[in-house]
Design a protein around this motif. Structure first.
Motif, PDB file in Angstrom:
ATOM      1  N   HIS A  26       0.854  -1.133   0.201  1.00  0.00           N
ATOM      2  CA  HIS A  26       0.072   0.076   0.090  1.00  0.00           C
ATOM      3  C   HIS A  26       0.844   1.213   0.037  1.00  0.00           C
ATOM      4  CE1 HIS A  26      -2.747  -3.146   1.627  1.00  0.00           C
ATOM      5  NE2 HIS A  26      -3.575  -2.694   0.937  1.00  0.00           N
ATOM      6  N   GLY A  27       1.973   1.098   0.638  1.00  0.00           N
ATOM      7  CA  GLY A  27       2.882   2.214   0.594  1.00  0.00           C
ATOM      8  C   GLY A  27       3.426   2.611  -0.604  1.00  0.00           C
ATOM      9  N   ALA A  30       1.163   4.517  -2.888  1.00  0.00           N
ATOM     10  CA  ALA A  30       1.354   6.007  -2.656  1.00  0.00           C
ATOM     11  C   ALA A  30       2.637   6.623  -3.319  1.00  0.00           C
ATOM     12  CB  ALA A  30       1.392   6.026  -1.000  1.00  0.00           C
ATOM     13  N   LEU A  33       2.076   6.959  -6.947  1.00  0.00           N
ATOM     14  CA  LEU A  33       1.502   8.004  -7.164  1.00  0.00           C
ATOM     15  C   LEU A  33       2.206   9.585  -7.144  1.00  0.00           C
ATOM     16  CD1 LEU A  33      -1.332   9.149  -7.921  1.00  0.00           C
ATOM     17  CD2 LEU A  33      -1.983   9.188  -5.523  1.00  0.00           C
ATOM     18  N   LEU A  34       2.948   9.728  -6.364  1.00  0.00           N
ATOM     19  CA  LEU A  34       3.786  10.862  -6.100  1.00  0.00           C
ATOM     20  C   LEU A  34       4.962  11.033  -7.044  1.00  0.00           C
ATOM     21  CD1 LEU A  34       4.493  10.735  -2.016  1.00  0.00           C
ATOM     22  CD2 LEU A  34       2.864  12.275  -3.121  1.00  0.00           C
TER      23      LEU A  34
END
Length: 321
Positions: A26-27, A30, A33-34
């Motif tokens: 999950h990290g 993220a 996405l960044l």
């Protein structure tokens, strides 16, 4: 009613199993996405059709080799021959597609070569009980030598229409990748696919329960070989010719992408979506650092530090617990 009860009882197990397989991913989503946002800011053309097509084309070969490595790591194996297999696929495509065999015959040659190399490697590893890392290391020299025999130096050609189709201004690479992911989902529903995680997580228990563990592992090597030569075909279409050493960097990059995606070295841990996310992150890192003006040396150092951090963070969390 009794036939339905086991199914209804097993449903609650699905999400805990998926949660365990997605541990630490999950990290990653993220972070991806960044980096995607950062890349979009640095290169606004990403949001045009041509820009999206070019980006997915640069990511596509890495995505394929990440999948090729991940499927083996899920069974508890690994391959050091992926780069050489990519090179062999590229030179076979470049030497056959413009000849009598044509695109159809050349594609068939690439597919059969990948399946054959993978299946042969899987048979040696599974039936002779030899370490995968040793077998594939030896295989990398054999396959790399075969690529040099087929095409001693860069050359050959890919038909222009095929290069324009795969590496032009249309998102053909992304569409092909979506199709491959859907086929992977279907494969996981087959007996061999269902045995894939069991073969890596608890092979003895899976074997005793009647799961086709050996067949699942051999099939994994065959699929890995197919994905690798397919990546070589695409790279040849991008460059318009073949190169017997063009796949060298893909071996370590495939391992890095799989590890970034949460695939465990001991088997049975991780998902293919994680491997794809890892390959996307690796591709985005390279693109972002290029636009930021990082030197090649700085790019290598930064990639290494990020990969080490991504691998160490989940382990640190386990220790804290």
């Amino acid at each position: 009613m009794s036939a339905v009860q086991p199914s209804s009882k097993s449903r609650p197990l699905y999400w805990p199993v998926q949660s365990r397989r997605n541990a630490g991913v999950h990290g990653l989503f993220a972070v991806v996405l960044l980096f995607l946002i950062a890349y979009g800011i640095l290169f606004p053309g990403l949001f045009t059709l041509a820009g999206f097509a070019k980006f997915t084309q640069s990511w596509f070969p890495l995505a394929l080799v990440a999948m090729a490595q991940a499927i083996l790591m899920l069974t508890g194996g690994i391959s050091l021959a992926i780069g050489a297999t990519v090179s062999l696929g590229a030179v076979i495509a470049a030497t056959t597609m413009s000849g009598p065999l044509g695109v159809v015959g050349g594609t068939a040659a690439v597919v059969l070569t990948g399946l054959g190399i993978g299946a042969a490697t899987g048979l040696i590893v599974v039936k002779l009980r030899l370490p995968a890392i040793v077998v594939t290391l030896a295989g990398s020299f054999i396959v790399g030598g075969a690529a040099l025999l087929v095409l001693p130096r860069p050359g050959g050609s890919i038909p222009d229409w095929l290069s324009n189709l795969l590496a032009g201004n249309t998102p053909a690479a992304f569409i092909i990748l979506v199709v491959i992911v859907l086929l992977w989902k279907l494969y996981l529903a087959t007996p061999l696919g269902l045995s894939l995680y069991a073969a890596g997580e608890n092979p003895v228990g899976a074997y005793r329960s009647g799961a086709p563990v050996d067949a699942a592992r051999i099939a994994a090597y065959a699929i890995s070989g197919l994905l690798s030569t397919g990546a070589g075909l695409f790279v040849a279409a991008q460059t318009g010719s073949g190169d017997p050493v063009i796949g060298t960097a893909f071996t370590l990059n495939s391992i890095a992408a799989a590890v970034l995606g949460g695939i465990g070295f001991l088997g049975g841990q991780g998902t293919m979506r994680g491997a794809l996310a890892g390959s996307l992150l690796l591709s985005l890192m390279i693109s972002v650092m290029f636009f930021l003006g990082f030197t090649p040396v700085a790019q290598y150092v930064a990639q290494g530090l990020i990969i080490i951090g991504a691998v160490a963070l989940p382990q640190f969390r386990k220790v804290q617990r």
